[in-house]
Design a protein around this motif. Sequence first.
Motif, PDB file in Angstrom:
ATOM      1  N   VAL A  96       8.069 -41.239  -0.505  1.00  0.00           N
ATOM      2  CA  VAL A  96       7.424 -43.228  -1.375  1.00  0.00           C
ATOM      3  C   VAL A  96       6.506 -41.490  -1.701  1.00  0.00           C
ATOM      4  O   VAL A  96       5.802 -42.033  -2.745  1.00  0.00           O
ATOM      5  CB  VAL A  96       7.083 -43.873  -0.157  1.00  0.00           C
ATOM      6  N   ALA A  97       5.508 -41.117  -1.193  1.00  0.00           N
ATOM      7  CA  ALA A  97       3.888 -40.128  -1.849  1.00  0.00           C
ATOM      8  C   ALA A  97       4.460 -39.738  -2.346  1.00  0.00           C
ATOM      9  O   ALA A  97       4.035 -39.372  -3.836  1.00  0.00           O
ATOM     10  CB  ALA A  97       3.561 -39.410  -0.460  1.00  0.00           C
ATOM     11  N   LEU A  98       5.683 -38.529  -2.590  1.00  0.00           N
ATOM     12  CA  LEU A  98       6.114 -37.365  -3.278  1.00  0.00           C
ATOM     13  C   LEU A  98       6.530 -38.076  -4.858  1.00  0.00           C
ATOM     14  O   LEU A  98       6.107 -37.962  -5.721  1.00  0.00           O
ATOM     15  CB  LEU A  98       6.727 -36.690  -3.224  1.00  0.00           C
ATOM     16  N   ALA A  99       7.035 -39.638  -4.882  1.00  0.00           N
ATOM     17  CA  ALA A  99       7.313 -39.971  -6.129  1.00  0.00           C
ATOM     18  C   ALA A  99       6.460 -40.685  -6.294  1.00  0.00           C
ATOM     19  O   ALA A  99       6.187 -40.839  -8.209  1.00  0.00           O
ATOM     20  CB  ALA A  99       8.440 -41.535  -5.487  1.00  0.00           C
ATOM     21  N   CYS A 100       5.459 -41.597  -5.938  1.00  0.00           N
ATOM     22  CA  CYS A 100       3.893 -42.231  -6.373  1.00  0.00           C
ATOM     23  C   CYS A 100       3.139 -40.902  -6.945  1.00  0.00           C
ATOM     24  O   CYS A 100       2.019 -41.339  -7.502  1.00  0.00           O
ATOM     25  CB  CYS A 100       3.647 -43.314  -5.462  1.00  0.00           C
ATOM     26  N   GLY A 101       3.119 -39.958  -5.806  1.00  0.00           N
ATOM     27  CA  GLY A 101       2.254 -39.136  -6.760  1.00  0.00           C
ATOM     28  C   GLY A 101       0.716 -39.037  -5.293  1.00  0.00           C
ATOM     29  O   GLY A 101      -0.399 -39.437  -5.763  1.00  0.00           O
ATOM     30  N   ALA A 102       1.175 -39.606  -4.554  1.00  0.00           N
ATOM     31  CA  ALA A 102      -0.644 -40.320  -3.240  1.00  0.00           C
ATOM     32  C   ALA A 102      -0.175 -39.463  -2.365  1.00  0.00           C
ATOM     33  O   ALA A 102      -0.029 -38.379  -1.922  1.00  0.00           O
ATOM     34  CB  ALA A 102       0.288 -41.446  -2.971  1.00  0.00           C
ATOM     35  N   ILE A 103      -1.958 -39.735  -1.784  1.00  0.00           N
ATOM     36  CA  ILE A 103      -2.387 -39.421  -0.974  1.00  0.00           C
ATOM     37  C   ILE A 103      -1.590 -39.684   0.196  1.00  0.00           C
ATOM     38  O   ILE A 103      -1.846 -40.801   0.422  1.00  0.00           O
ATOM     39  CB  ILE A 103      -3.601 -39.412  -0.760  1.00  0.00           C
ATOM     40  N   VAL A 104      -1.052 -39.373   0.948  1.00  0.00           N
ATOM     41  CA  VAL A 104      -0.553 -39.926   1.986  1.00  0.00           C
ATOM     42  C   VAL A 104      -1.819 -39.765   3.705  1.00  0.00           C
ATOM     43  O   VAL A 104      -2.235 -38.771   3.852  1.00  0.00           O
ATOM     44  CB  VAL A 104       0.257 -39.476   3.825  1.00  0.00           C
ATOM     45  N   PHE A 105      -2.250 -40.988   4.014  1.00  0.00           N
ATOM     46  CA  PHE A 105      -2.912 -41.123   5.308  1.00  0.00           C
ATOM     47  C   PHE A 105      -2.100 -41.552   6.665  1.00  0.00           C
ATOM     48  O   PHE A 105      -1.635 -42.183   6.466  1.00  0.00           O
ATOM     49  CB  PHE A 105      -3.644 -42.433   5.347  1.00  0.00           C
ATOM     50  N   THR A 106      -2.425 -40.357   7.607  1.00  0.00           N
ATOM     51  CA  THR A 106      -1.527 -40.275   8.622  1.00  0.00           C
ATOM     52  C   THR A 106      -1.978 -40.348   9.682  1.00  0.00           C
ATOM     53  O   THR A 106      -2.914 -39.062  10.012  1.00  0.00           O
ATOM     54  CB  THR A 106      -0.578 -39.432   8.580  1.00  0.00           C
ATOM     55  N   SER A 107      -2.069 -40.406  11.285  1.00  0.00           N
ATOM     56  CA  SER A 107      -2.340 -39.500  12.525  1.00  0.00           C
ATOM     57  C   SER A 107      -1.565 -38.389  12.594  1.00  0.00           C
ATOM     58  O   SER A 107      -1.626 -37.761  13.741  1.00  0.00           O
ATOM     59  CB  SER A 107      -2.278 -40.809  13.445  1.00  0.00           C
ATOM     60  N   ASP A 108      -0.299 -38.094  11.699  1.00  0.00           N
ATOM     61  CA  ASP A 108       0.541 -37.140  12.131  1.00  0.00           C
ATOM     62  C   ASP A 108       0.350 -35.822  11.183  1.00  0.00           C
ATOM     63  O   ASP A 108       1.988 -36.091  10.640  1.00  0.00           O
ATOM     64  CB  ASP A 108       1.584 -37.115  13.127  1.00  0.00           C
ATOM     65  N   LYS A 122       6.279 -29.466  -5.771  1.00  0.00           N
ATOM     66  CA  LYS A 122       4.982 -28.873  -5.720  1.00  0.00           C
ATOM     67  C   LYS A 122       4.493 -29.530  -7.796  1.00  0.00           C
ATOM     68  O   LYS A 122       4.629 -30.548  -8.164  1.00  0.00           O
ATOM     69  CB  LYS A 122       5.703 -27.346  -6.764  1.00  0.00           C
ATOM     70  N   PRO A 123       3.089 -29.837  -6.728  1.00  0.00           N
ATOM     71  CA  PRO A 123       2.285 -29.787  -6.023  1.00  0.00           C
ATOM     72  C   PRO A 123       2.413 -30.138  -4.682  1.00  0.00           C
ATOM     73  O   PRO A 123       3.088 -31.264  -4.781  1.00  0.00           O
ATOM     74  CB  PRO A 123       1.330 -29.929  -6.218  1.00  0.00           C
ATOM     75  N   GLY A 124       2.654 -29.609  -3.553  1.00  0.00           N
ATOM     76  CA  GLY A 124       2.873 -31.051  -2.396  1.00  0.00           C
ATOM     77  C   GLY A 124       1.603 -31.640  -2.392  1.00  0.00           C
ATOM     78  O   GLY A 124       0.971 -31.717  -2.879  1.00  0.00           O
ATOM     79  N   LEU A 125       1.874 -32.403  -0.578  1.00  0.00           N
ATOM     80  CA  LEU A 125       1.100 -33.597  -1.028  1.00  0.00           C
ATOM     81  C   LEU A 125      -0.228 -33.153  -0.641  1.00  0.00           C
ATOM     82  O   LEU A 125       0.109 -32.127  -0.308  1.00  0.00           O
ATOM     83  CB  LEU A 125       1.903 -34.188   0.503  1.00  0.00           C
ATOM     84  N   VAL A 126      -0.984 -34.081  -0.519  1.00  0.00           N
ATOM     85  CA  VAL A 126      -2.468 -34.231  -0.404  1.00  0.00           C
ATOM     86  C   VAL A 126      -2.317 -35.211   0.783  1.00  0.00           C
ATOM     87  O   VAL A 126      -1.820 -36.529   0.433  1.00  0.00           O
ATOM     88  CB  VAL A 126      -3.496 -34.989  -1.342  1.00  0.00           C
ATOM     89  N   ILE A 127      -2.432 -34.854   2.049  1.00  0.00           N
ATOM     90  CA  ILE A 127      -2.432 -35.127   3.543  1.00  0.00           C
ATOM     91  C   ILE A 127      -3.867 -35.167   4.261  1.00  0.00           C
ATOM     92  O   ILE A 127      -4.504 -34.379   4.051  1.00  0.00           O
ATOM     93  CB  ILE A 127      -1.252 -34.519   4.524  1.00  0.00           C
ATOM     94  N   ARG A 128      -4.278 -36.714   4.475  1.00  0.00           N
ATOM     95  CA  ARG A 128      -5.354 -37.080   5.006  1.00  0.00           C
ATOM     96  C   ARG A 128      -5.150 -37.415   6.989  1.00  0.00           C
ATOM     97  O   ARG A 128      -4.508 -38.192   6.901  1.00  0.00           O
ATOM     98  CB  ARG A 128      -6.419 -37.673   4.681  1.00  0.00           C
TER      99      ARG A 128
END
Length: 130
Positions: A96-108, A122-128
């Motif tokens: 979902v994040a890749l399809a939307c160009g989203a930032i992922v908020f995760t505990s893992d 490319k580019p890879g995901l931004v992960i927080r």
Amino acid sequence: MSVPYVYDAGVLLAIDGNDRRMWAIHHLAVEEGRRLLVPSVVVGQAWRDPRRQVQLGRFLHSCEILPVGLELAKAAGILCGKAGAHDVVGATVVTVALACGAIVFTSDPEDIAQLSAASDAKPGLVIRRI
């Protein structure tokens, strides 16, 4: 236009546990008018008792809950295969994040990064990390 956020189950559990930092991040995102995306399988991973999770239920009303249909499920399964992973929920978050160009908020973040790397996007995901 602001970048959307995708929340994983760790975010939902943090909200359910009244994590002030995650509430602050979420409130700011709402004020900024961001799309706040939660795949429906993530809700299933975190939801256990509606009598005890009233706060989480309210939180979910401020998010866009994305149904996981056949094509998204297949894409997540393919990603699991590429990554040698079994976490289809995490793979759904990444897809979902890749399809939307989203930032992922995760505990893992390590698992999300592994899945993202396997996607070859490319580019890879931004992960927080939460």
